[in-house]
Design an enzyme around this catalytic site. Structure first.
Site, PDB file in Angstrom:
ATOM      1  CG  LEU A  31      -2.058  -0.955   1.276  1.00  0.00           C
ATOM      2  CD1 LEU A  31      -2.682  -0.977   2.665  1.00  0.00           C
ATOM      3  CD2 LEU A  31      -3.101  -0.575   0.235  1.00  0.00           C
ATOM      4  NE  ARG A 173       3.294  13.985   6.677  1.00  0.00           N
ATOM      5  CZ  ARG A 173       3.302  15.290   6.952  1.00  0.00           C
ATOM      6  NH1 ARG A 173       2.720  16.132   6.122  1.00  0.00           N
ATOM      7  NH2 ARG A 173       3.879  15.754   8.039  1.00  0.00           N
ATOM      8  CG  ASN A 174       0.849  11.098   9.273  1.00  0.00           C
ATOM      9  OD1 ASN A 174       1.198  10.300   8.396  1.00  0.00           O
ATOM     10  ND2 ASN A 174       1.689  11.915   9.872  1.00  0.00           N
ATOM     11  CG  ASP A 187       1.697   7.147   9.756  1.00  0.00           C
ATOM     12  OD1 ASP A 187       2.851   6.741   9.837  1.00  0.00           O
ATOM     13  OD2 ASP A 187       0.900   6.791   8.874  1.00  0.00           O
TER      14      ASP A 187
HETATM   15  N1  ADE Z   1      -2.016   3.069   4.134  1.00  0.00           N
HETATM   16  C1  ADE Z   1      -1.359   3.106   5.291  1.00  0.00           C
HETATM   17  N2  ADE Z   1      -2.064   2.526   6.253  1.00  0.00           N
HETATM   18  C2  ADE Z   1      -3.219   2.097   5.707  1.00  0.00           C
HETATM   19  C3  ADE Z   1      -4.388   1.445   6.192  1.00  0.00           C
HETATM   20  N3  ADE Z   1      -4.498   1.102   7.473  1.00  0.00           N
HETATM   21  N4  ADE Z   1      -5.372   1.197   5.342  1.00  0.00           N
HETATM   22  C4  ADE Z   1      -5.256   1.562   4.062  1.00  0.00           C
HETATM   23  N5  ADE Z   1      -4.207   2.176   3.536  1.00  0.00           N
HETATM   24  C5  ADE Z   1      -3.194   2.448   4.356  1.00  0.00           C
END
Ligand code: ADE
Length: 308
Positions: A31, A173-174, A187
């Protein structure tokens, strides 16, 4: 409890309560990737009392990760196991480094990061995309969505401040976006006990999110709930601009002095004066004068109920 695994990496035992059998997890795709860490999409069988297969996200390290990165991921796990709130990403389990790579398993957020989602929502649909309206339609973001995102994040942050947890990297972003446009604060990589470490700045200067940081964090490495509130002000600005990068054209080296002189970002086009004054209250040079997350929650709640 500490021991050393086969590859010489220090590993700290994970709680039996959270331990998940590695053979019940099936990795599907990557991801996202950082310098030393990566996030994988996976299916997990019978995880966290969810019967059958569930989509999950797995946070793990790359092969060349340093000891510090292992420690960061492990502290993220230790923080995640203490939190439980609808707007904070949920820990589902962990595969310890005793029998393979450390996997921190969290809930999967179908729409990914809020920043990307907002930026995608700007695009005018092409004819081809219009043909797949089911996929793209949900990317539409209304003014009400913006207020709802802000209220959800304020709600999650109010909870984190109640349990005395300072996030330190609050930014669009977080924030992850799950089904039904539900925001999840995530995050916790930079989240640390305020009194814990002082080496952090020296070690990873490149990762310091200067444009989201309060003046007292930039000057004195001081992180509190009130410095999280400053970052939340920048996050409101990101929401209103549909994921623009803050302080466009300003170099990070100059930012601290500009802020000390009283400089603040101007009101974005189509941002109401109410919202603009709200973000400016978050950017008060005096931390005590900034609103609390509960105040902010109520502000957005009122705005949402006013505009029915
Ligand atoms: N990218 C980073 N963490 C994620 C998550 N928990 N679900 C989907 N995309 C992500």
């Amino acid at each position: 409890l500490e021991n050393t695994s086969a590859n010489g990496v220090k590993s700290i035992k994970v709680d039996a309560k959270w331990k998940f059998p590695r053979h019940q997890i099936f990795i599907e795709q990557v991801l996202g990737e950082g310098e030393f860490g990566k996030v994988l999409k996976a299916k997990a069988f019978n995880i966290a009392s969810r019967p059958g297969y569930s989509l999950v996200a797995v946070k793990t390290l790359k092969n060349d990760a340093r000891n510090q990165d292992y420690n960061d991921l492990f502290s993220e796990y230790q923080l995640l196991k203490e939190v439980n709130h609808p707007h904070v990403i949920q820990l589902l389990g962990v595969c310890s480094s005793e029998d393979g790579p450390l996997y921190v398993i969290i809930e999967y957020a179908a729409f990914g990061s809020l920043r990307n989602y907002l930026r995608k929502s700007r695009h005018i649909l092409t004819a081809a995309e219009l043909g797949h309206l089911e996929d793209t339609f949900e990317h539409k973001v209304t003014a009400r969505d913006i207020l709802s995102f802000a209220r959800q994040i304020a709600s999650g942050m109010s909870y984190l401040s109640d349990i005395k947890l300072v996030h330190r990297d609050l930014a669009a972003r977080n924030i992850l976006l799950a089904e039904n446009k539900v925001c999840k604060i995530s995050d916790f990589g930079l989240t640390r006990d305020i009194y814990e470490d002082n080496a952090y700045f020296k070690k990873s200067k490149g990762r310091v999110p200067v444009k989201w940081m309060a003046p007292e964090s930039l000057a004195d490495h001081l992180y509190t709930t009130k410095s999280d509130v400053w970052s939340f002000g920048v996050l409101i600005w990101e929401l209103v601009t549909l994921g623009a990068s803050p302080y466009p054209g300003i170099q990070v080296q100059n930012l601290y002095n500009l802020l000390k002189q009283g400089y603040r970002m101007e009101r974005p086009p189509n941002c109401s004066t109410v919202l603009y004054s709200l973000m400016n209250r978050c950017w008060n040079v005096n931390p005590e004068a900034r609103p609390s997350f509960l105040d902010l929650y109520h502000c957005f709640d009122n705005l949402l109920t006013d505009n029915v």
